[in-house]
Design a protein around this motif. Structure first.
Motif, PDB file in Angstrom:
ATOM      1  N   LEU A  23      47.788 -82.690  16.612  1.00 50.12           N
ATOM      2  CA  LEU A  23      46.732 -81.915  15.979  1.00 50.12           C
ATOM      3  C   LEU A  23      45.710 -82.907  15.458  1.00 50.12           C
ATOM      4  CD1 LEU A  23      48.871 -79.402  13.906  1.00 50.12           C
ATOM      5  CD2 LEU A  23      47.740 -78.961  16.087  1.00 50.12           C
ATOM      6  N   GLY A  24      44.457 -82.529  15.481  1.00 50.90           N
ATOM      7  CA  GLY A  24      43.435 -83.434  14.989  1.00 50.90           C
ATOM      8  C   GLY A  24      42.267 -82.667  14.407  1.00 50.90           C
ATOM      9  N   LEU A  25      41.345 -83.407  13.883  1.00 50.13           N
ATOM     10  CA  LEU A  25      40.132 -82.819  13.327  1.00 50.13           C
ATOM     11  C   LEU A  25      39.174 -82.453  14.444  1.00 50.13           C
ATOM     12  CD1 LEU A  25      39.463 -85.436  10.520  1.00 50.13           C
ATOM     13  CD2 LEU A  25      40.473 -83.183  10.250  1.00 50.13           C
ATOM     14  N   PHE A  26      38.390 -81.427  14.237  1.00 50.63           N
ATOM     15  CA  PHE A  26      37.341 -81.085  15.182  1.00 50.63           C
ATOM     16  C   PHE A  26      36.158 -80.565  14.392  1.00 50.63           C
ATOM     17  CE2 PHE A  26      35.123 -78.204  18.055  1.00 50.63           C
ATOM     18  CZ  PHE A  26      34.864 -79.084  19.092  1.00 50.63           C
ATOM     19  N   ASP A  27      35.034 -81.246  14.527  1.00 49.05           N
ATOM     20  CA  ASP A  27      33.808 -80.854  13.831  1.00 49.05           C
ATOM     21  C   ASP A  27      34.081 -80.650  12.335  1.00 49.05           C
ATOM     22  OD1 ASP A  27      31.097 -80.351  13.693  1.00 49.05           O
ATOM     23  OD2 ASP A  27      31.305 -78.226  14.174  1.00 49.05           O
ATOM     24  N   ALA A  28      34.611 -81.683  11.707  1.00 53.63           N
ATOM     25  CA  ALA A  28      35.109 -81.572  10.334  1.00 53.63           C
ATOM     26  C   ALA A  28      34.142 -82.092   9.276  1.00 53.63           C
ATOM     27  CB  ALA A  28      36.432 -82.320  10.228  1.00 53.63           C
ATOM     28  N   ASP A  29      32.900 -82.390   9.637  1.00 55.30           N
ATOM     29  CA  ASP A  29      31.951 -82.948   8.660  1.00 55.30           C
ATOM     30  C   ASP A  29      31.866 -82.103   7.392  1.00 55.30           C
ATOM     31  OD1 ASP A  29      31.180 -85.196  10.167  1.00 55.30           O
ATOM     32  OD2 ASP A  29      29.749 -83.985  11.309  1.00 55.30           O
ATOM     33  N   GLU A  30      31.685 -80.820   7.565  1.00 53.58           N
ATOM     34  CA  GLU A  30      31.511 -79.930   6.411  1.00 53.58           C
ATOM     35  C   GLU A  30      32.780 -79.876   5.558  1.00 53.58           C
ATOM     36  OE1 GLU A  30      29.354 -77.898   3.804  1.00 53.58           O
ATOM     37  OE2 GLU A  30      28.543 -78.673   5.674  1.00 53.58           O
ATOM     38  N   GLY A  31      33.933 -79.817   6.208  1.00 52.73           N
ATOM     39  CA  GLY A  31      35.204 -79.775   5.480  1.00 52.73           C
ATOM     40  C   GLY A  31      35.448 -81.047   4.690  1.00 52.73           C
ATOM     41  N   ILE A  32      35.098 -82.192   5.291  1.00 54.86           N
ATOM     42  CA  ILE A  32      35.276 -83.465   4.588  1.00 54.86           C
ATOM     43  C   ILE A  32      34.350 -83.518   3.382  1.00 54.86           C
ATOM     44  CG2 ILE A  32      34.961 -85.964   4.764  1.00 54.86           C
ATOM     45  CD1 ILE A  32      35.888 -85.711   7.719  1.00 54.86           C
ATOM     46  N   ARG A  33      33.091 -83.102   3.571  1.00 53.96           N
ATOM     47  CA  ARG A  33      32.146 -83.089   2.441  1.00 53.96           C
ATOM     48  C   ARG A  33      32.663 -82.192   1.316  1.00 53.96           C
ATOM     49  NH1 ARG A  33      28.216 -83.673   6.269  1.00 53.96           N
ATOM     50  NH2 ARG A  33      27.952 -81.472   6.621  1.00 53.96           N
ATOM     51  N   ALA A  34      33.173 -81.018   1.672  1.00 53.49           N
ATOM     52  CA  ALA A  34      33.666 -80.080   0.656  1.00 53.49           C
ATOM     53  C   ALA A  34      34.901 -80.619  -0.060  1.00 53.49           C
ATOM     54  CB  ALA A  34      33.977 -78.730   1.303  1.00 53.49           C
ATOM     55  N   SER A  35      35.733 -81.335   0.669  1.00 52.27           N
ATOM     56  CA  SER A  35      36.970 -81.859   0.091  1.00 52.27           C
ATOM     57  C   SER A  35      36.761 -83.120  -0.746  1.00 52.27           C
ATOM     58  CB  SER A  35      37.976 -82.181   1.201  1.00 52.27           C
ATOM     59  OG  SER A  35      38.315 -81.016   1.895  1.00 52.27           O
ATOM     60  N   PHE A  36      35.675 -83.837  -0.484  1.00 53.88           N
ATOM     61  CA  PHE A  36      35.456 -85.118  -1.152  1.00 53.88           C
ATOM     62  C   PHE A  36      34.109 -85.172  -1.885  1.00 53.88           C
ATOM     63  CE2 PHE A  36      38.589 -86.143   2.099  1.00 53.88           C
ATOM     64  CZ  PHE A  36      39.481 -86.936   1.406  1.00 53.88           C
ATOM     65  N   THR A  37      33.731 -84.078  -2.518  1.00 53.61           N
ATOM     66  CA  THR A  37      32.464 -84.073  -3.270  1.00 53.61           C
ATOM     67  C   THR A  37      32.481 -85.118  -4.379  1.00 53.61           C
ATOM     68  OG1 THR A  37      33.275 -82.283  -4.681  1.00 53.61           O
ATOM     69  CG2 THR A  37      31.913 -81.648  -2.796  1.00 53.61           C
ATOM     70  N   ASP A  38      33.651 -85.328  -4.986  1.00 52.54           N
ATOM     71  CA  ASP A  38      33.775 -86.328  -6.057  1.00 52.54           C
ATOM     72  C   ASP A  38      33.498 -87.736  -5.543  1.00 52.54           C
ATOM     73  OD1 ASP A  38      36.206 -86.003  -4.550  1.00 52.54           O
ATOM     74  OD2 ASP A  38      37.246 -87.229  -6.041  1.00 52.54           O
ATOM     75  N   VAL A  39      33.816 -88.008  -4.295  1.00 52.68           N
ATOM     76  CA  VAL A  39      33.556 -89.319  -3.696  1.00 52.68           C
ATOM     77  C   VAL A  39      32.088 -89.436  -3.313  1.00 52.68           C
ATOM     78  CG1 VAL A  39      34.082 -90.829  -1.736  1.00 52.68           C
ATOM     79  CG2 VAL A  39      35.932 -89.554  -2.854  1.00 52.68           C
ATOM     80  N   GLU A  40      31.581 -88.418  -2.624  1.00 49.98           N
ATOM     81  CA  GLU A  40      30.220 -88.488  -2.099  1.00 49.98           C
ATOM     82  C   GLU A  40      29.136 -88.446  -3.176  1.00 49.98           C
ATOM     83  OE1 GLU A  40      29.643 -85.824   1.196  1.00 49.98           O
ATOM     84  OE2 GLU A  40      30.917 -87.057   2.481  1.00 49.98           O
ATOM     85  N   GLU A  41      29.459 -87.973  -4.370  1.00 52.86           N
ATOM     86  CA  GLU A  41      28.434 -87.957  -5.424  1.00 52.86           C
ATOM     87  C   GLU A  41      28.075 -89.372  -5.877  1.00 52.86           C
ATOM     88  OE1 GLU A  41      31.133 -86.857  -9.354  1.00 52.86           O
ATOM     89  OE2 GLU A  41      30.229 -85.251  -8.198  1.00 52.86           O
ATOM     90  N   TRP A  42      28.922 -90.346  -5.602  1.00 56.43           N
ATOM     91  CA  TRP A  42      28.601 -91.742  -5.933  1.00 56.43           C
ATOM     92  C   TRP A  42      27.528 -92.309  -5.003  1.00 56.43           C
ATOM     93  CZ3 TRP A  42      30.065 -93.589 -10.403  1.00 56.43           C
ATOM     94  CH2 TRP A  42      31.201 -93.081 -11.016  1.00 56.43           C
ATOM     95  N   PHE A  43      27.411 -91.778  -3.795  1.00 59.86           N
ATOM     96  CA  PHE A  43      26.497 -92.339  -2.796  1.00 59.86           C
ATOM     97  C   PHE A  43      25.048 -92.353  -3.263  1.00 59.86           C
ATOM     98  CE2 PHE A  43      29.442 -90.918   0.918  1.00 59.86           C
ATOM     99  CZ  PHE A  43      30.434 -91.747   0.449  1.00 59.86           C
ATOM    100  N   SER A  44      24.637 -91.312  -3.951  1.00 55.84           N
ATOM    101  CA  SER A  44      23.239 -91.211  -4.390  1.00 55.84           C
ATOM    102  C   SER A  44      22.905 -92.225  -5.489  1.00 55.84           C
ATOM    103  CB  SER A  44      22.932 -89.795  -4.875  1.00 55.84           C
ATOM    104  OG  SER A  44      23.741 -89.490  -6.001  1.00 55.84           O
TER     105      SER A  44
END
Length: 120
Positions: A23-44
């Motif tokens: 099993l693998g990920l497929f078109d998971a950009d949105e899911g990763i963003r939703a799951s890791f908002t705490d990580v991605e908020e540091w990027f800005s």
């Protein structure tokens, strides 16, 4: 499709799907963003908009990792998911392009045979 499922005491579910190898990920950009908002908020907060979060000066992610505001394990999970998603996207793009090339080659070959083959 028939599958067997068991729930472990921890709440983890084990699913057996005969014939399915992985099993693998497929078109998971949105899911990763939703799951890791705490990580991605540091990027800005990074000094550079194209920061790779590896060794750049003014990197907010590296600073958060250093002071414990961002757990290293959380960051590593995020990076792993991003790499897996990129791998699947690259593999999918390759297969789509390969099918398109094969289809073009097949059509060209049929057209050549229909027109009597190679002309000398």
């Amino acid at each position: 499709m028939t599958f067997l499922a068991s729930v472990l005491p921890s709440g983890t579910m084990v699913i057996d799907t005969p014939g399915m190898r992985e099993l693998g990920l497929f078109d998971a950009d949105e899911g990763i963003r939703a799951s890791f908002t705490d990580v991605e908020e540091w990027f800005s907060q990074c000094r550079f908009t194209d920061c790779r979060h590896q060794a750049e000066p003014g990197c907010a992610v590296l600073a958060a990792l250093a002071d414990g505001s961002l757990l290293r394990e959380r960051w590593e999970h995020y990076v792993t998911q991003q790499h897996e998603n990129k791998y699947v996207q690259d593999k999918t793009s390759y297969l789509i392009n390969k099918r398109a090339r094969n289809k073009t080659t097949t059509m060209w070959s049929k057209q050549t045979k229909k027109n009597g083959g190679w002309k000398k």
